[in-house]
Design an enzyme around this catalytic site. Sequence first.
Site, PDB file in Angstrom:
ATOM      1  N   GLU A 143       0.763  -1.149   0.069  1.00 21.14           N
ATOM      2  CA  GLU A 143       0.016   0.016   0.088  1.00 21.14           C
ATOM      3  C   GLU A 143       0.808   1.194   0.060  1.00 21.14           C
ATOM      4  O   GLU A 143       0.729   2.256   0.743  1.00 21.14           O
ATOM      5  CB  GLU A 143      -0.990   0.112   0.957  1.00 21.14           C
ATOM      6  CG  GLU A 143      -1.931  -1.242   1.338  1.00 21.14           C
ATOM      7  CD  GLU A 143      -2.826  -1.355   2.504  1.00 21.14           C
ATOM      8  OE1 GLU A 143      -4.046  -1.296   2.202  1.00 21.14           O
ATOM      9  OE2 GLU A 143      -2.164  -1.177   3.602  1.00 21.14           O
TER      10      GLU A 143
HETATM   11  C1  ACM Z   1      -1.864  -5.341   4.153  1.00 18.66           C
HETATM   12  O1  ACM Z   1      -2.909  -5.768   4.660  1.00 18.66           O
HETATM   13  N1  ACM Z   1      -1.868  -4.050   3.954  1.00 18.66           N
HETATM   14  C2  ACM Z   1      -0.605  -6.310   3.848  1.00 18.66           C
END
Ligand code: ACM
Length: 511
Positions: free
Chosen positions: A320
């Site tokens: 992310e």
């Molecule tokens: C995640 O759940 N951002 C790896």
Amino acid sequence: MNLESKYAYVLGLVLGALLLVTSCETKPPTNLADHTLIPHPVEIAGTGDRFQLARAATIQIADASLQGPAEYLIKAQPGMKLTTDQKADIVLSLDANDEQLGEEGYVMNISDDQILLSANHSGGVFHGLQTLLQLIPLSDERPIEIPTGTIRDYPRYAYRGSMLDVSRHFFGVEDVKRYIDFIAAYKFNVLHLHLTDDQGWRIEIKSKPALTAIGASTEVGGGAGGFYTQEQYQDIVQYAADRFITIVPEIDLPGHTQAALASYPELNCDGKVGELYTGTKVGFSTLCTDNEATYEFVDAVVKELAAITPGPFIHIGGDESHATEKEDFIYFINRAQKIVSKYGKTMMGWDEIAQGEIEKESVVQQWNSAGNASKAAENGNRIILSPAKLAYMDMKYDSTSRIGYDWAALIEVDQAYNWDPDSVNATVPSELIYGIEAPLWTETVENMEDIEYLVFPRLLGYAEIGWSPQSIRNWETYRVRLAAQALRFESEGIDFYRSPVVDWEKKDSIN
Ligand code: ACM
């Protein structure tokens, strides 16, 4: 057979049947195959008898490396004691000489007067002891009665992990040790510690003291946060190693880094120190990827972390990083990988790292994008499966769950159990599936009671997925075995979720 012995035989059968009928109220069954073990062993065959094991049973070890596993057993069963007598009640040895058992498998022969537990390595004996502990009734009745037979057992996957996020809410050393005990009981062999995120930096880096002086000072909701000193971290690592569990430390980079950005101005592209963050948004922070100070920082962190981490992996996160340009992200991952290699470790990361030019040895954790994992598989990387829709223990069980999220899915206990790693991503060949990992993110998890509520009982399903062959896994038999574990949860003071898909009143047939 003459008439007399026929008569004696028939009489024996009748008496035996009578004994069985009169004793079944209070005695355990004599068929080992009626066990309630989790994870289900690969092969298990009963021989129809019982071993009466004294509470003060003796344990003999045939190799000094088995001292630790023997002491673990004694801690769990305080009446037991070590002996050098060959005729001990329980004999632990390393003479299995059975290649198929690998490093972690074991064979246990339970006869009517002795338990022989053998493996190729001490880790196999340790896992075998977990099986034995599940066969020992919890009641104080003496002696302990265990059905006789043979168990031959070894894991499906080399990597069987759980992740604990200690960044969003901080959990101290004693909580982490309790978590390690939870996973050890069900034959997991990895604890992935998510040590850093926007809300807190949780590991002391001696050359970067602001990370803990500032970056560790809060958590989601604005609580006090906290961190592990290097000595505390090493204590956790040793505690895990004594239970044949490897710690995989994660430093999440280049996103999920607000705690670091609030500690060191030079990590920010504008050169100004960031602010601490106590909310629950994701994807807004990034290290400045074209700043050499960033790589000096990553080098310093990985250097110190590698020096106190005996396990082979450093997890660099990579998930992310929405605030990082794609080209910058790839550049960063390529450089971070070189740093991890320089300190003798293998890089692990969330599936996004597959966008970089990663080495074949690196391990990619599929949580979101099957496409990223496919790319990694094409490159020959090993894949760990943590599909959020199936394996995220921070997801609610149903809409009424008191904590947890639902952005990926609602995951009831049967849904957590009913999946085959081979079917998660058709483009990843079985031989590249290194194993599975069940993560617990802690934005909504504030204390041990919350951990227990989300983890128990789903954790046991993940244990069985990681250990037992798919061909013998079955929800209908599993749910009966799971119900039997309730007694064990209660004896450990575990506050578990009494899922409506499990009939908790059906207690252990062995207990
Ligand atoms: C995640 O759940 N951002 C790896």
